[in-house]
Design a protein around this motif. Structure first.
Motif, short mmCIF file in Angstrom:
data_model
loop_
_atom_site.label_atom_id
_atom_site.label_comp_id
_atom_site.label_asym_id
_atom_site.label_seq_id
_atom_site.Cartn_x
_atom_site.Cartn_y
_atom_site.Cartn_z
N VAL A 160 0.83 -1.20 0.00
CA VAL A 160 0.00 0.00 0.00
C VAL A 160 0.87 1.26 0.00
O VAL A 160 0.50 2.28 -0.61
CB VAL A 160 -0.98 -0.02 1.18
N THR A 167 1.65 2.01 -3.47
CA THR A 167 0.49 2.59 -4.15
C THR A 167 0.36 4.07 -3.83
O THR A 167 0.08 4.89 -4.71
CB THR A 167 -0.79 1.85 -3.76
N GLU A 226 -5.74 4.62 3.91
CA GLU A 226 -6.33 3.92 2.77
C GLU A 226 -7.60 4.64 2.31
O GLU A 226 -7.87 4.75 1.10
CB GLU A 226 -6.60 2.46 3.14
N PHE A 282 -8.14 -0.77 -6.03
CA PHE A 282 -7.72 -0.55 -4.65
C PHE A 282 -8.80 -1.06 -3.69
O PHE A 282 -8.48 -1.64 -2.65
CB PHE A 282 -7.46 0.94 -4.41
N HIS A 292 -7.15 -3.80 -1.50
CA HIS A 292 -6.66 -3.27 -0.23
C HIS A 292 -7.74 -2.93 0.79
O HIS A 292 -7.41 -2.58 1.93
CB HIS A 292 -5.81 -2.02 -0.48
#
Length: 218
Positions: free
Chosen positions: A105, A108, A130, A173, A177
């Protein structure tokens, strides 16, 4: 869906994710509490309805103290059953922090130019960051559409992305995630001592379910 409708949708999604990000970032301060209470009529039938019912006319300072205590026991380990707001804990075989999910992450975030605030001294796979990324990608999609329907945005590496590619990145995503979040919400509901955090868990699950359907439909 017209371009204008899609822009409005992206704005609404960004606001929703930023609200949830704030809810999980730190214990509520007076400003956040007032913002939540001011939305009581608009959310009278939602997951926070029991909270609004219980706190109608409540002393704001006592409410702040109660919510801070619940936040601390849930997310800061100040109880026998803390709930870890980290992807790694829910996706690694050992249930530990700082595992592969954190590294993935973080990559990302860097790809999309999301900077982790210096004062945020927790692992980068925290639910707040996130959700912040989802909000940032929604904002970037809206800005791209606003500039020109076929306009493009650039990643940190300089790659050009169209609005459709930004939407695809959000789908990816969400699937890659944020699939751990429903289990996290279930744990929050099990251990929350206030209707606020019980409701926030339900609201979070509700938003992710709706957002998954929304992104698939675009």
């Amino acid at each position: 869906m017209t371009t204008e409708e899609l822009m409005e949708l992206m704005e609404e999604r960004a606001l929703g994710y930023r609200f949830l990000a704030r809810a999980f970032r730190t214990a509520p301060d007076p400003t956040f509490i007032e913002a939540v209470m001011s939305a009581s009529e608009a959310n009278a039938d939602g997951p926070l309805a029991p909270f609004y019912s219980e706190t109608d006319g409540a002393d704001r300072e006592q409410l702040r103290i109660d919510l801070a205590a619940d936040y601390n026991q849930l997310f800061l380990g100040m109880s026998a059953h803390p709930v870890a707001p980290y992807e790694s804990v829910y996706t690694s075989e050992e249930g530990l922090m700082m595992q592969d999910a954190r590294d993935n992450v973080l990559h990302t975030y860097q790809q999309w130019g999301l900077r982790v605030p210096d004062e945020f001294d927790l692992p980068e796979d925290h639910i707040t960051l996130e959700f912040d990324l989802m909000a940032c990608l929604a904002d970037r999609t809206r800005a791209t559409l606003e500039a020109d329907e076929d306009a493009a945005s650039r990643t940190e590496e300089g790659d050009v992305c169209s609005a459709s590619e930004l939407i695809a990145a959000q789908r990816a995503f969400l699937d890659e995630h944020l699939s751990w979040v429903p289990a996290f919400c279930g744990d929050v509901e099990k251990h929350a001592r206030t209707a606020f955090y019980y409701g926030i868990a339900g609201l979070t699950r509700q938003q992710l379910e709706a957002d998954r359907e929304t992104l698939r439909s675009i």
